[in-house]
Design a protein around this motif. Sequence first.
Motif, mmCIF file in Angstrom:
data_model
loop_
_atom_site.group_PDB
_atom_site.id
_atom_site.type_symbol
_atom_site.label_atom_id
_atom_site.label_comp_id
_atom_site.label_asym_id
_atom_site.label_seq_id
_atom_site.Cartn_x
_atom_site.Cartn_y
_atom_site.Cartn_z
ATOM 1 N N ASN A 136 3.100 -1.161 3.070
ATOM 2 C CA ASN A 136 1.935 -0.269 2.985
ATOM 3 C C ASN A 136 1.581 0.357 4.330
ATOM 4 N N GLN A 167 -6.068 -8.059 -0.966
ATOM 5 C CA GLN A 167 -6.453 -7.013 -1.914
ATOM 6 C C GLN A 167 -7.982 -6.862 -2.014
ATOM 7 N N TYR A 199 -5.645 2.267 -3.192
ATOM 8 C CA TYR A 199 -6.343 1.085 -3.697
ATOM 9 C C TYR A 199 -7.794 1.359 -4.088
ATOM 10 N N THR A 201 -10.324 1.693 -2.226
ATOM 11 C CA THR A 201 -11.201 0.824 -1.442
ATOM 12 C C THR A 201 -12.476 1.569 -1.061
#
Length: 250
Positions: A136, A167, A199, A201
Amino acid sequence: MSSSTTKSNPIIEIKNLSKSYGDNTVLNGFNLNLYEGENLVIMGKSGSGKSVMIKCLIGLEEPDGGTIKVMGKDINQIEHWELDELRTEIGFLFQGSALYDSMSVRENLEFPLRRHTKKFGKIKDTKPMVLEALTNVGLEDAIDMMPNELSGGMKRRIALARTLILQPKIILYDEPTTGLDPITSKEIILLMMSIQKKYNTSSIIITHDVDCARVISNRMILLIDNINYAEGTFGELSASDDPKIKAFFK
């Protein structure tokens, strides 16, 4: 500018936060909402209370007043074990990367997996998760390197990979581009944006880097005089005629 977010219930909600050390008032009624999928940049002068706010947010400091809710939970009202579980949903990228010098890159990334076994259970083979996290950040070939073999930019990427391996739903960035050259800073900013997109986030980014704020922020808060003095998009704040606000964008 990062893509706009849909306002819903905040994933982090801070109301009327206050904190003093003796006669020194650091925060005096600070408010903050962070929404899902949002990059919120906080700027303030050194000593303005940014780091204290973060410490209160993750439960390392107890505020004198106000409330802090993370994912709907009041962190000052929950049990210690609940706070520990909640922290696994919050990733933190330290300003100095904070890698363990005596551990290899792989061991640095394995450390949070071994410490927080409740989230994933006991993992027999951690290498696939380590490699995914390193991929990543574009550093899968660094898995067996030691921190003293890494450049400043590589250390920041490895620290980000270690943050991602659990995560988390929320990432707190403390001066993510400080001490890096302009090219590496740009690479880190683009990486942060890529991670947000992949993701979804929600991130709070503490920075003095105006270019970082311009590129990555959905919204900004200027912490002045112990409060969130001004709030808005980069464009809105940078166009302000208020001398206190204009000082940040010179």
